[in-house]
Design a protein around this motif. Structure first.
Motif, PDB file in Angstrom:
ATOM      1  N   GLY A   4       0.670  -1.280   0.202  1.00  0.00           N
ATOM      2  CA  GLY A   4      -0.237   0.083  -0.093  1.00  0.00           C
ATOM      3  C   GLY A   4       0.861   1.117  -0.063  1.00  0.00           C
ATOM      4  O   GLY A   4       0.602   2.423   0.175  1.00  0.00           O
ATOM      5  N   ASP A  30     -13.908  -0.145   0.926  1.00  0.00           N
ATOM      6  CA  ASP A  30     -12.834   0.430   1.550  1.00  0.00           C
ATOM      7  C   ASP A  30     -11.708   0.873   0.733  1.00  0.00           C
ATOM      8  O   ASP A  30     -10.789   1.837   0.970  1.00  0.00           O
ATOM      9  CB  ASP A  30     -12.429  -0.253   2.960  1.00  0.00           C
ATOM     10  CG  ASP A  30     -11.439   0.627   3.588  1.00  0.00           C
ATOM     11  OD1 ASP A  30     -11.965   1.806   3.814  1.00  0.00           O
ATOM     12  OD2 ASP A  30     -10.415   0.171   4.135  1.00  0.00           O
ATOM     13  N   CYS A  31     -11.604   0.092  -0.457  1.00  0.00           N
ATOM     14  CA  CYS A  31     -10.411   0.495  -1.458  1.00  0.00           C
ATOM     15  C   CYS A  31     -10.289   1.856  -1.902  1.00  0.00           C
ATOM     16  O   CYS A  31      -9.262   2.281  -2.185  1.00  0.00           O
ATOM     17  CB  CYS A  31     -10.504  -0.591  -2.695  1.00  0.00           C
ATOM     18  SG  CYS A  31      -9.282  -0.514  -3.875  1.00  0.00           S
ATOM     19  N   LYS A  90      -8.584   3.903   0.351  1.00  0.00           N
ATOM     20  CA  LYS A  90      -6.948   3.778   0.452  1.00  0.00           C
ATOM     21  C   LYS A  90      -6.354   4.179  -0.500  1.00  0.00           C
ATOM     22  O   LYS A  90      -5.354   4.902  -0.551  1.00  0.00           O
ATOM     23  CB  LYS A  90      -6.790   2.287   0.609  1.00  0.00           C
ATOM     24  CG  LYS A  90      -7.325   1.633   1.814  1.00  0.00           C
ATOM     25  CD  LYS A  90      -7.121   0.111   1.861  1.00  0.00           C
ATOM     26  CE  LYS A  90      -7.552  -0.448   3.090  1.00  0.00           C
ATOM     27  NZ  LYS A  90      -7.479  -2.074   3.111  1.00  0.00           N
ATOM     28  N   LYS A 122      -6.198   8.297  -0.641  1.00  0.00           N
ATOM     29  CA  LYS A 122      -5.167   8.611   0.107  1.00  0.00           C
ATOM     30  C   LYS A 122      -3.697   8.509  -0.543  1.00  0.00           C
ATOM     31  O   LYS A 122      -2.969   9.442  -0.335  1.00  0.00           O
ATOM     32  CB  LYS A 122      -5.040   8.087   1.654  1.00  0.00           C
ATOM     33  CG  LYS A 122      -4.043   8.658   2.490  1.00  0.00           C
ATOM     34  CD  LYS A 122      -4.224   7.877   3.761  1.00  0.00           C
ATOM     35  CE  LYS A 122      -3.108   8.676   4.994  1.00  0.00           C
ATOM     36  NZ  LYS A 122      -1.902   8.629   4.420  1.00  0.00           N
ATOM     37  N   ASP A 161     -14.005   4.553   8.645  1.00  0.00           N
ATOM     38  CA  ASP A 161     -13.316   4.994   7.760  1.00  0.00           C
ATOM     39  C   ASP A 161     -13.447   6.621   7.331  1.00  0.00           C
ATOM     40  O   ASP A 161     -12.750   7.241   6.508  1.00  0.00           O
ATOM     41  CB  ASP A 161     -13.319   4.457   6.443  1.00  0.00           C
ATOM     42  CG  ASP A 161     -13.022   3.046   6.592  1.00  0.00           C
ATOM     43  OD1 ASP A 161     -12.178   2.563   7.547  1.00  0.00           O
ATOM     44  OD2 ASP A 161     -13.522   2.250   5.775  1.00  0.00           O
TER      45      ASP A 161
END
Length: 302
Positions: A183, A234-235, A238, A241, A291
């Motif tokens: 990540g 949720d991908c 991530k 960001k 989140d």
């Protein structure tokens, strides 16, 4: 026409006789022809005015030095013979480099075909393991490329164009694999380590690294859409960001209007696409409540 007085004619004959007797001092004596009358003056015998035999040999011996046509022609021929040898050596070197670059391109196609499976919701570990099996082949090919380029010290950027496109693709694939695992962004030094490159001998050009990172960002919007379709809500957060941080880092660079600048401008569109997916997920209430703080941070950086 008025006749010339006998006294003047006598003086003129004496002068001509003196000049002819000493004509070797001036091979081309000048006679004032406008004073000559064909009726009263008989020119000396032509044999007495002929040039001495040694005059030709003396003249050519003076002009047969460094500026002679034959010597100049030899220098010209030698120069272009050297050019021919250099061009042939350079052409042979280019062919060897392009042969290795073609093999690198073939390996990158295999890696990319393996990584495409990640868009089909295949397990990331399985996809990465298959792609990683080709990194050793890439390392060997770059070792061969380094040996070829080392044959012409100081000529790295002369032949750099023959493998830079393939290298940019390699960087993008390695960066995508690294991001899927961690990540985070793979560093320049880490890419050199993976490929077995040494900065002092045969390193990774900074522009090739940056362009490769821009290529990698082009894959992320598609990855986000496919992951959301598969139920990973949720991908988008991530990826948003990560792209926001990456875009901010690129903003630190003073990029000119070249190919790198164009690819960086394309990153803004990648960021916008991910933002749109993230907003849709948030509006529909599909994102997890935990989140929200991370999402606000990503939005504030964008």
């Amino acid at each position: 026409m008025k006749r010339i007085p006998n006294i003047m004619l006598s003086a003129f004959r004496n002068t001509c006789t003196t000049l002819c007797s000493h004509h070797f001092l001036n091979p081309k004596p000048y006679f004032p022809l406008f004073l000559i009358s064909t009726q009263n003056i008989s020119l000396p015998n032509s044999t007495s005015l002929s040039k001495p035999r040694y005059w030709h040999s003396t003249f050519f011996s003076m002009t047969s030095g460094a500026d002679s046509p034959n010597l100049s022609s030899e220098k010209l021929e030698k120069q272009f013979e050297d050019f021919r040898v250099r061009l042939e050596e350079s052409g042979n070197l280019k062919e060897r480099i392009r042969a290795v670059a073609t093999e690198i391109d073939s390996v990158t196609r295999l890696i990319y075909a393996s990584l495409l499976l990640v868009h089909q919701s295949r397990p990331v570990a399985e996809v990465i393991e298959k792609a990683k099996s080709q990194i050793g082949v890439l390392k060997e090919l770059y070792s061969r490329l380094s040996e070829i380029v080392s044959e012409c010290p100081g000529q790295y950027y002369r032949y750099h164009g023959d493998w830079k496109s393939e290298t940019q693709t390699v960087v993008s694939l390695l960066a995508f694999m690294h991001w899927l695992e961690t990540g985070t962004l793979v560093l320049h030094s880490e890419v050199e380590e993976k490929l077995g490159l040494t900065p002092t001998e045969f390193g990774l050009d900074v522009d090739d690294y940056l362009i490769g990172i821009c290529f990698m960002s082009n894959e992320l919007p598609r990855y986000v859409v496919n992951q959301v379709t598969a139920g990973d809500y949720d991908c988008p957060r991530k990826v948003l960001k990560f792209l926001t941080d990456l875009h901010a880092a690129f903003r630190m660079l003073n990029l000119r209007n070249d190919f790198l600048r164009k690819k960086f401008d394309g990153m803004k569109y990648d960021l916008r696409k991910v933002e749109e997916v993230f907003y849709d997920v948030k509006i529909r209430g599909l994102a997890a409540n935990g989140d929200s703080a991370g999402a606000k941070q990503a939005q504030g950086q964008s």
